[in-house]
Structure formats: C-alpha cells, structure tokens
Design an enzyme around this catalytic site. Structure first.
Site, PDB file in Angstrom:
ATOM      1  N   ARG A  97      -7.969   6.285  15.625  1.00 22.20           N
ATOM      2  CA  ARG A  97      -7.979   5.729  14.271  1.00 22.20           C
ATOM      3  C   ARG A  97      -7.441   4.293  14.286  1.00 22.20           C
ATOM      4  NH1 ARG A  97      -4.205   5.520   9.761  1.00 22.20           N
ATOM      5  NH2 ARG A  97      -5.151   6.116   7.771  1.00 22.20           N
TER       6      ARG A  97
ATOM      7  N   GLN B 244     -10.684   9.394   3.910  1.00 27.15           N
ATOM      8  CA  GLN B 244      -9.434   8.698   3.619  1.00 27.15           C
ATOM      9  C   GLN B 244      -9.474   7.220   3.998  1.00 27.15           C
ATOM     10  OE1 GLN B 244      -6.160   8.029   6.021  1.00 27.15           O
ATOM     11  NE2 GLN B 244      -5.000   9.755   5.191  1.00 27.15           N
TER      12      GLN B 244
ATOM     13  N   GLN C 106       2.066   3.511   7.863  1.00 31.86           N
ATOM     14  CA  GLN C 106       2.311   2.212   8.496  1.00 31.86           C
ATOM     15  C   GLN C 106       3.269   1.368   7.664  1.00 31.86           C
ATOM     16  OE1 GLN C 106      -1.420   1.106  10.093  1.00 31.86           O
ATOM     17  NE2 GLN C 106      -0.777  -0.893  10.771  1.00 31.86           N
TER      18      GLN C 106
ATOM     19  N   SER D 218      -1.229   7.974   3.898  1.00 33.89           N
ATOM     20  CA  SER D 218      -2.193   7.339   4.802  1.00 33.89           C
ATOM     21  C   SER D 218      -2.095   7.956   6.204  1.00 33.89           C
ATOM     22  CB  SER D 218      -1.958   5.821   4.816  1.00 33.89           C
ATOM     23  OG  SER D 218      -2.971   5.167   5.527  1.00 33.89           O
ATOM     24  N   LEU D 219      -1.659   7.178   7.192  1.00 32.99           N
ATOM     25  CA  LEU D 219      -1.471   7.694   8.550  1.00 32.99           C
ATOM     26  C   LEU D 219      -0.629   8.979   8.558  1.00 32.99           C
ATOM     27  CD1 LEU D 219      -0.946   7.430  11.724  1.00 32.99           C
ATOM     28  CD2 LEU D 219       1.013   6.058  11.039  1.00 32.99           C
TER      29      LEU D 219
ATOM     30  N   HIS E  13      -8.096   1.307   3.473  1.00 30.18           N
ATOM     31  CA  HIS E  13      -8.475   2.117   2.305  1.00 30.18           C
ATOM     32  C   HIS E  13      -9.390   1.352   1.347  1.00 30.18           C
ATOM     33  CE1 HIS E  13      -5.776   5.141   3.764  1.00 30.18           C
ATOM     34  NE2 HIS E  13      -4.845   4.231   3.879  1.00 30.18           N
TER      35      HIS E  13
END
Length: 290
Positions: free
Chosen positions: A112, A243, A9, A87-88, A194
């Site tokens: 998500r 995660q 992101q 991440s993503l 996170h």
C-alpha cells in the site's frame, strides 16, 4: 463495551517501539520477522532514524502498523468488543480482530505504501486541514472548484482534511478562509490521499487484497469508507480497497461505535491523536492508551 482504535500516518516518532523491543521477547521476535519480510531493518529507522527518514511513506506506514499491532499482541488484557483504525490504522485493526494475520497484513501495508508513493509521483498533489468550518460548508467549497479537491478525513467536528491537486488545494485554502474557516493549513504530505488521485494505488492494492487470505473476525471493524461495522470478509475486503480513494469517516465511525455501546476507547499505537479526536466527538466516553 471496549473499543480499540489504531492511528494512521503522522503519529510516528523516533524511538517508537524501542522499549517494547528491549523488554518483551514476543515483541522482539515480531520486529525481527518484520525486518525479514520487508527486506530492510525498519527497526533501525524506527529506533534511531531521523524524522526525515521516518517520514518516507515506505517506512512510515509499516512503522506505525508494527508499533500498533505489536503493542496489542503483547498487551495481556486485549479483549476488543469492536475495533477501528484511521486510514492505515484499519490494517492494524484487522490484525487485532484476527481478520488478517500479522505477516499478510504487513505485506499489504508495505505494498500500500509503495503504491501510494507511486501514485503521488504520477499526480503531484497534497492535502490541507480546514479548522472551524461546518463539514457541509467545506464540501460545498470543494464542489465549487474546477480542480480535483475533495473532503478526505472527517476527523472531528470542526476539523476536516481536504485532498487534491496542488493548484486545487491552493485555491481551496483561500476560499475556505473567505467562507469563515479559522485556519486552512497545507499539510506536509507527499500526495492527495483518500482522493480520486489515488486511483492508480487503489488498482494495484485491489489485486493484492483479493489474493490475500482473510478470516472471519472476532469482533466488528468499523470501516473508514462507510463508518459501519463489518464482520463479513468480502465486505471488509471491498471497503479496504475503496478506502484509498474515499474519505476517512472518523467522526461518523466513533459516533456509530458509541451508539452501538462503546463506553471506553483505547488507543493502540504511537501518539495520542485519536484520543484527542474521540474526546471531541464523544466527550462522555472514557479514553486511554495501552
């Protein structure tokens, strides 16, 4: 050895993927399939939308995922020895190494995004970038605060993003500057990604991941949670669930990929953020984008 890396992101921009859509039939088919799966024309927002529209979590995450995955799928010379995603971007990486198919991964990314959005509404929270401070010092300052504040993204040496409650981040930014940080910048994000505050999203996504079919990948994925290579399906699923509430260990992932033989890093997706981070972590390797 060639490592492909996939952004998360923040890499979005208006017009992303438009040239792909217009110049490649496979890309066009994949984008149209995505519109059907999502139930709205995400391509209209990606190609012509405002920055504000693109910033909505339910749009941003699928948009970056689509751009990354379709770039990889239409690149003639796509032969990864290892993959990783920030991440993503880990979902994009798992399509690239064939652990997930395109449709299933897109559904998970959409779930998500919505789950994270809901978690943000339950716990108003935010993130901040801390520049010019040792990782250990950042962790120490976070531990000293009587609010939820944790290290969230180990991006590269001297750049760590923290995550937590609004009050916790405000206190942390002051304390980080006192401890010698060059800058402590609150980020324009909707929540404490996170961090333990994402627990409602983790619970929701865990169910969806458990019910999704994963395949044995064609090459290892270096996962955010522990920065280690994984090819075992159950391990991959567990790390993907964890995660959401654990930090992104990007610095350590790149270091481990280099230690395991990566000499070339190819960023696959919008922007060049990861190329910049890889250069700071491992100046000796070659970096480029598709």
């Amino acid at each position: 050895m060639k490592a492909y890396v996939f952004p998360g992101q923040g890499a979005q921009f208006t017009g992303m993927g438009k040239d792909l859509y217009e110049s490649n039939n496979t890309a066009k088919e994949m984008f149209e399939r995505a519109n059907e799966i999502l139930g709205f024309r995400i391509t209209d927002i990606m190609f012509e939308g405002t920055a504000e529209e693109l910033k909505e979590t339910k749009v941003t995450q699928p948009a970056i995922f689509l751009h990354s995955v379709i770039l990889a799928a239409t690149s003639g010379d796509f032969k990864p020895d290892m993959v990783a995603g920030h991440s993503l971007g880990e979902f994009s990486a798992l399509v690239a190494n064939k652990a997930l198919n395109f449709e299933d991964a897109l559904k998970l990314v959409s779930q998500r995004a919505l789950a994270m959005q809901k978690a943000c509404e339950i716990n108003p929270s935010t993130m901040a970038a801390i520049l010019g401070l040792e990782d250990a010092k950042v962790e120490e300052v976070c531990d000293s605060i009587d609010e939820v504040v944790v290290a969230a993204n180990y991006n590269c040496p001297g750049q760590l993003v923290i995550s937590g409650s609004n009050k916790g981040i405000e206190i942390a930014c002051e304390k980080m500057k006192e401890a010698g940080a060059k800058r402590a910048l609150p980020l324009p994000v909707g929540g404490a990604f996170h961090s333990p505050l994402m627990e409602p999203a983790r619970t929701e996504l865990a169910e969806a991941i458990k019910n999704t079919n994963f395949n044995t990948p064609i090459c290892p994925v270096y996962q955010n949670v522990n920065a280690k290579p994984a090819t075992d399906v159950e391990t991959i699923k567990k790390n993907l669930i964890d995660q959401l509430t654990a930090p992104v260990r990007w610095t350590q992932s790149v270091q481990n990929m280099v230690a395991d033989g990566a000499t070339e890093f190819v960023e696959c997706g919008p922007g060049k953020v990861l190329q910049g981070l890889v250069k700071k972590i491992a100046p000796e390797v070659e970096v480029m984008s598709i």
